[in-house]
Scaffold this active site. Structure first.
Site, PDB file in Angstrom:
ATOM      1  N   ASP A  23       0.833  -1.212   0.000  1.00  0.00           N
ATOM      2  CA  ASP A  23       0.000   0.000   0.000  1.00  0.00           C
ATOM      3  C   ASP A  23       0.868   1.262   0.000  1.00  0.00           C
ATOM      4  O   ASP A  23       2.006   1.237   0.484  1.00  0.00           O
ATOM      5  CB  ASP A  23      -0.923  -0.020   1.225  1.00  0.00           C
ATOM      6  CG  ASP A  23      -2.072   0.965   1.086  1.00  0.00           C
ATOM      7  OD1 ASP A  23      -2.376   1.393  -0.053  1.00  0.00           O
ATOM      8  OD2 ASP A  23      -2.671   1.321   2.122  1.00  0.00           O
ATOM      9  N   GLY A  26      -0.022   5.481  -4.310  1.00  0.00           N
ATOM     10  CA  GLY A  26      -0.623   6.770  -4.667  1.00  0.00           C
ATOM     11  C   GLY A  26       0.018   7.907  -3.877  1.00  0.00           C
ATOM     12  O   GLY A  26       0.359   8.958  -4.441  1.00  0.00           O
ATOM     13  N   ARG A  27       0.201   7.677  -2.573  1.00  0.00           N
ATOM     14  CA  ARG A  27       0.803   8.719  -1.733  1.00  0.00           C
ATOM     15  C   ARG A  27       2.271   8.950  -2.094  1.00  0.00           C
ATOM     16  O   ARG A  27       2.757  10.074  -2.066  1.00  0.00           O
ATOM     17  CB  ARG A  27       0.654   8.350  -0.247  1.00  0.00           C
ATOM     18  CG  ARG A  27      -0.735   8.700   0.290  1.00  0.00           C
ATOM     19  CD  ARG A  27      -1.029   7.971   1.570  1.00  0.00           C
ATOM     20  NE  ARG A  27      -1.326   6.565   1.313  1.00  0.00           N
ATOM     21  CZ  ARG A  27      -1.403   5.641   2.260  1.00  0.00           C
ATOM     22  NH1 ARG A  27      -1.179   5.973   3.520  1.00  0.00           N
ATOM     23  NH2 ARG A  27      -1.711   4.401   1.946  1.00  0.00           N
ATOM     24  N   HIS A  40       2.315   3.394  -8.994  1.00  0.00           N
ATOM     25  CA  HIS A  40       2.100   1.964  -9.267  1.00  0.00           C
ATOM     26  C   HIS A  40       3.277   1.394 -10.058  1.00  0.00           C
ATOM     27  O   HIS A  40       3.709   0.272  -9.817  1.00  0.00           O
ATOM     28  CB  HIS A  40       0.792   1.755 -10.031  1.00  0.00           C
ATOM     29  CG  HIS A  40      -0.432   2.186  -9.258  1.00  0.00           C
ATOM     30  ND1 HIS A  40      -0.620   1.829  -7.938  1.00  0.00           N
ATOM     31  CD2 HIS A  40      -1.510   2.934  -9.608  1.00  0.00           C
ATOM     32  CE1 HIS A  40      -1.777   2.342  -7.516  1.00  0.00           C
ATOM     33  NE2 HIS A  40      -2.327   3.021  -8.511  1.00  0.00           N
ATOM     34  N   SER A  69     -10.777  -6.916  -4.418  1.00  0.00           N
ATOM     35  CA  SER A  69     -12.115  -6.959  -5.020  1.00  0.00           C
ATOM     36  C   SER A  69     -12.824  -5.618  -4.850  1.00  0.00           C
ATOM     37  O   SER A  69     -13.811  -5.343  -5.534  1.00  0.00           O
ATOM     38  CB  SER A  69     -12.930  -8.098  -4.395  1.00  0.00           C
ATOM     39  OG  SER A  69     -12.772  -8.145  -2.993  1.00  0.00           O
ATOM     40  N   GLU A  70     -12.319  -4.769  -3.954  1.00  0.00           N
ATOM     41  CA  GLU A  70     -12.909  -3.434  -3.751  1.00  0.00           C
ATOM     42  C   GLU A  70     -12.236  -2.362  -4.618  1.00  0.00           C
ATOM     43  O   GLU A  70     -12.750  -1.248  -4.750  1.00  0.00           O
ATOM     44  CB  GLU A  70     -12.805  -3.029  -2.277  1.00  0.00           C
ATOM     45  CG  GLU A  70     -13.746  -3.792  -1.352  1.00  0.00           C
ATOM     46  CD  GLU A  70     -13.333  -5.234  -1.122  1.00  0.00           C
ATOM     47  OE1 GLU A  70     -12.129  -5.503  -0.997  1.00  0.00           O
ATOM     48  OE2 GLU A  70     -14.235  -6.101  -1.113  1.00  0.00           O
ATOM     49  N   TRP A  72     -12.070  -2.073  -7.688  1.00  0.00           N
ATOM     50  CA  TRP A  72     -12.872  -1.678  -8.862  1.00  0.00           C
ATOM     51  C   TRP A  72     -13.602  -0.370  -8.603  1.00  0.00           C
ATOM     52  O   TRP A  72     -14.072   0.277  -9.527  1.00  0.00           O
ATOM     53  CB  TRP A  72     -13.902  -2.759  -9.202  1.00  0.00           C
ATOM     54  CG  TRP A  72     -13.330  -4.080  -9.594  1.00  0.00           C
ATOM     55  CD1 TRP A  72     -13.337  -5.215  -8.821  1.00  0.00           C
ATOM     56  CD2 TRP A  72     -12.661  -4.442 -10.815  1.00  0.00           C
ATOM     57  NE1 TRP A  72     -12.712  -6.241  -9.499  1.00  0.00           N
ATOM     58  CE2 TRP A  72     -12.295  -5.805 -10.722  1.00  0.00           C
ATOM     59  CE3 TRP A  72     -12.346  -3.738 -11.988  1.00  0.00           C
ATOM     60  CZ2 TRP A  72     -11.627  -6.477 -11.743  1.00  0.00           C
ATOM     61  CZ3 TRP A  72     -11.686  -4.421 -13.003  1.00  0.00           C
ATOM     62  CH2 TRP A  72     -11.326  -5.766 -12.874  1.00  0.00           C
ATOM     63  N   LEU A 134      11.215 -20.101  -5.205  1.00  0.00           N
ATOM     64  CA  LEU A 134      10.169 -19.333  -4.521  1.00  0.00           C
ATOM     65  C   LEU A 134       8.805 -19.494  -5.206  1.00  0.00           C
ATOM     66  O   LEU A 134       8.714 -19.432  -6.429  1.00  0.00           O
ATOM     67  CB  LEU A 134      10.562 -17.843  -4.533  1.00  0.00           C
ATOM     68  CG  LEU A 134       9.554 -16.861  -3.937  1.00  0.00           C
ATOM     69  CD1 LEU A 134       9.526 -16.958  -2.421  1.00  0.00           C
ATOM     70  CD2 LEU A 134       9.872 -15.429  -4.361  1.00  0.00           C
ATOM     71  N   ARG A 197      -4.792  -1.997   8.878  1.00  0.00           N
ATOM     72  CA  ARG A 197      -6.019  -2.780   8.657  1.00  0.00           C
ATOM     73  C   ARG A 197      -5.732  -3.882   7.631  1.00  0.00           C
ATOM     74  O   ARG A 197      -4.722  -3.847   6.936  1.00  0.00           O
ATOM     75  CB  ARG A 197      -7.176  -1.887   8.189  1.00  0.00           C
ATOM     76  CG  ARG A 197      -6.860  -1.032   6.970  1.00  0.00           C
ATOM     77  CD  ARG A 197      -8.084  -0.187   6.572  1.00  0.00           C
ATOM     78  NE  ARG A 197      -7.776   0.722   5.479  1.00  0.00           N
ATOM     79  CZ  ARG A 197      -7.672   2.042   5.586  1.00  0.00           C
ATOM     80  NH1 ARG A 197      -7.854   2.632   6.756  1.00  0.00           N
ATOM     81  NH2 ARG A 197      -7.410   2.788   4.522  1.00  0.00           N
ATOM     82  N   ILE A 198      -6.672  -4.840   7.535  1.00  0.00           N
ATOM     83  CA  ILE A 198      -6.472  -6.001   6.653  1.00  0.00           C
ATOM     84  C   ILE A 198      -7.054  -5.762   5.267  1.00  0.00           C
ATOM     85  O   ILE A 198      -6.658  -6.414   4.303  1.00  0.00           O
ATOM     86  CB  ILE A 198      -7.084  -7.281   7.272  1.00  0.00           C
ATOM     87  CG1 ILE A 198      -6.528  -7.531   8.679  1.00  0.00           C
ATOM     88  CG2 ILE A 198      -6.792  -8.497   6.408  1.00  0.00           C
ATOM     89  CD1 ILE A 198      -6.978  -8.852   9.288  1.00  0.00           C
ATOM     90  N   GLU A 210       1.879 -13.296  12.251  1.00  0.00           N
ATOM     91  CA  GLU A 210       2.430 -12.144  12.978  1.00  0.00           C
ATOM     92  C   GLU A 210       2.272 -10.920  12.077  1.00  0.00           C
ATOM     93  O   GLU A 210       2.605 -10.972  10.894  1.00  0.00           O
ATOM     94  CB  GLU A 210       3.918 -12.378  13.292  1.00  0.00           C
ATOM     95  CG  GLU A 210       4.162 -13.531  14.239  1.00  0.00           C
ATOM     96  CD  GLU A 210       3.527 -13.301  15.599  1.00  0.00           C
ATOM     97  OE1 GLU A 210       3.479 -12.144  16.074  1.00  0.00           O
ATOM     98  OE2 GLU A 210       3.070 -14.303  16.202  1.00  0.00           O
TER      99      GLU A 210
HETATM  100  C1  IPE Z   1      -5.401  -2.740  -0.230  1.00  0.00           C
HETATM  101  O1  IPE Z   1      -5.066  -1.407  -0.395  1.00  0.00           O
HETATM  102  C2  IPE Z   1      -5.358  -3.457  -1.543  1.00  0.00           C
HETATM  103  C3  IPE Z   1      -4.050  -3.553  -2.197  1.00  0.00           C
HETATM  104  C4  IPE Z   1      -2.921  -3.128  -1.754  1.00  0.00           C
HETATM  105  C5  IPE Z   1      -4.064  -4.230  -3.452  1.00  0.00           C
HETATM  106  P1  IPE Z   1      -6.181  -0.271  -0.484  1.00  0.00           P
HETATM  107  O2  IPE Z   1      -5.454   1.008  -0.633  1.00  0.00           O
HETATM  108  O3  IPE Z   1      -7.166  -0.599  -1.539  1.00  0.00           O
HETATM  109  O4  IPE Z   1      -6.872  -0.393   0.935  1.00  0.00           O
HETATM  110  P2  IPE Z   1      -7.885   0.583   1.688  1.00  0.00           P
HETATM  111  O5  IPE Z   1      -9.056   0.785   0.787  1.00  0.00           O
HETATM  112  O6  IPE Z   1      -7.172   1.860   1.955  1.00  0.00           O
HETATM  113  O7  IPE Z   1      -8.228  -0.127   2.943  1.00  0.00           O
HETATM  114  C1  IPE Z   2      -1.660   0.237  -3.396  1.00  0.00           C
HETATM  115  O1  IPE Z   2      -1.409   1.599  -3.384  1.00  0.00           O
HETATM  116  C2  IPE Z   2      -1.882  -0.319  -4.790  1.00  0.00           C
HETATM  117  C3  IPE Z   2      -3.251  -0.716  -5.079  1.00  0.00           C
HETATM  118  C4  IPE Z   2      -4.238  -0.734  -4.255  1.00  0.00           C
HETATM  119  C5  IPE Z   2      -3.520  -1.142  -6.437  1.00  0.00           C
HETATM  120  P1  IPE Z   2      -2.587   2.663  -3.364  1.00  0.00           P
HETATM  121  O2  IPE Z   2      -2.953   2.973  -4.770  1.00  0.00           O
HETATM  122  O3  IPE Z   2      -3.694   2.197  -2.522  1.00  0.00           O
HETATM  123  O4  IPE Z   2      -1.857   3.902  -2.727  1.00  0.00           O
HETATM  124  P2  IPE Z   2      -2.489   4.927  -1.677  1.00  0.00           P
HETATM  125  O5  IPE Z   2      -3.011   4.133  -0.533  1.00  0.00           O
HETATM  126  O6  IPE Z   2      -3.544   5.688  -2.386  1.00  0.00           O
HETATM  127  O7  IPE Z   2      -1.323   5.803  -1.289  1.00  0.00           O
HETATM  128 MG    MG Z   3      -4.110   2.413  -0.542  1.00  0.00          MG
END
Ligand code: IPE
Ligand code: IPE
Ligand code: MG
Length: 250
Positions: A23, A26-27, A40, A69-70, A72, A134, A197-198, A210
């Site tokens: 994660d 984007g930031r 990305h 799955s979210e 999208w 791997l 979070r998960i 862990e």
């Molecule tokens: C979780 O990241 C999914 C992936 C890294 C592929 P998100 O950026 O989509 O998670 P939320 O929505 O902030 O919880």
């Molecule tokens: C994780 O990075 C990649 C995907 C979910 C595809 P994000 O795109 O969620 O980056 P942030 O959380 O907006 O910084």
């Molecule tokens: Mg994110």
């Protein structure tokens, strides 16, 4: 007592399976006044590094959450660019993975992807299927709830067909239909980007993993950061419901 003498053998072992929520792409881009897709793209380079780091450390399985799955729900343009990136990454990286003896699996509801992407995935999985190094799982259009739901549906179908009765439904009956069936549960779960979070990742399989969270955005996650996560893992006592004394004497 110095911490070291308290460690037992399992604490010093490397995790067999590491699962990562990558994660913060984007930031990472936003900080640099770049479009999100640049984050990305930088994320793909971080994947390369962590795959190498796992291979060097003899870690057996690495699972990376690439698209939930979210996801999208994101703007159409970003989703489209992510799909293009997925295709180009498969085109560029598969041969290198194969050369490095990596076995690739893409796990999730792949039916939602374009025919072209599905074909690339099948080709990459077929090419690397006999590799013995791997195991790299890419979770794409994956959600923990999706996985449990589709497994329960298959259990219900088996009951319908008279394979077994409702009373015989146990954890194993569900587990054998999960998309991650046959793969040991993650020992170490890492999430970059600072959120704790998960986000619907491996809900069943993370039961006793862990957890390790880092503020670093995914493109900044390198071998040093990975080593820190492994060190943290190796300093924990996994008790699986037992007492510390039981674990120490085992
Ligand atoms: C979780 O990241 C999914 C992936 C890294 C592929 P998100 O950026 O989509 O998670 P939320 O929505 O902030 O919880
Ligand atoms: C994780 O990075 C990649 C995907 C979910 C595809 P994000 O795109 O969620 O980056 P942030 O959380 O907006 O910084
Ligand atoms: Mg994110």
């Amino acid at each position: 007592m110095p911490l070291k003498s308290k460690k037992n053998a399992s604490m010093l072992a490397v995790p067999q399976h590491v699962a990562i929520i990558m994660d913060g792409n984007g930031r990472w881009a936003k900080k640099r006044f770049l479009p999100r897709i640049a984050g990305h793209r930088a994320g793909v380079s971080a994947v390369r590094k962590v795959v190498e780091a796992c291979a060097t450390r003899n870690i057996s399985v690495l699972t990376l959450f690439a698209f939930s799955s979210e996801n999208w729900r994101r703007p159409k343009a970003e989703v489209g660019l992510l799909m293009d990136l997925f295709i180009s990454a498969l085109e560029k990286e598969t041969r290198v993975l194969h050369k490095n003896n990596v076995q690739l699996h893409v796990i999730g509801d792949l039916s939602a992807f374009s025919d072209k992407l599905q074909k690339k995935i099948t080709e990459a999985e077929d090419l690397t299927s006999k590799n013995t190094g791997l195991t790299l799982n890419i979770a794409a259009n994956y959600g923990g709830r999706w996985d449990i739901t589709q497994a329960v549906r298959k259990v219900a179908q088996e009951i319908n067909r008279g394979v077994y009765t409702v009373e015989k439904v146990c954890e194993k009956a569900i587990e054998q239909h999960l998309a991650f069936h046959g793969i040991p549960d993650p020992d170490l779960f890492i999430r970059t980007g600072g959120e704790q979070r998960i986000s619907n990742f491996m809900l069943w399989q993370l039961a006793y993993s862990e957890f390790y969270f880092t503020e670093l955005n995914w493109p900044d996650f390198d071998d040093v950061a990975f080593t820190r996560a492994i060190d943290s893992f190796q300093n924990r006592e996994r008790r699986f419901g037992q007492t510390s004394e039981q674990v120490q004497s085992a």
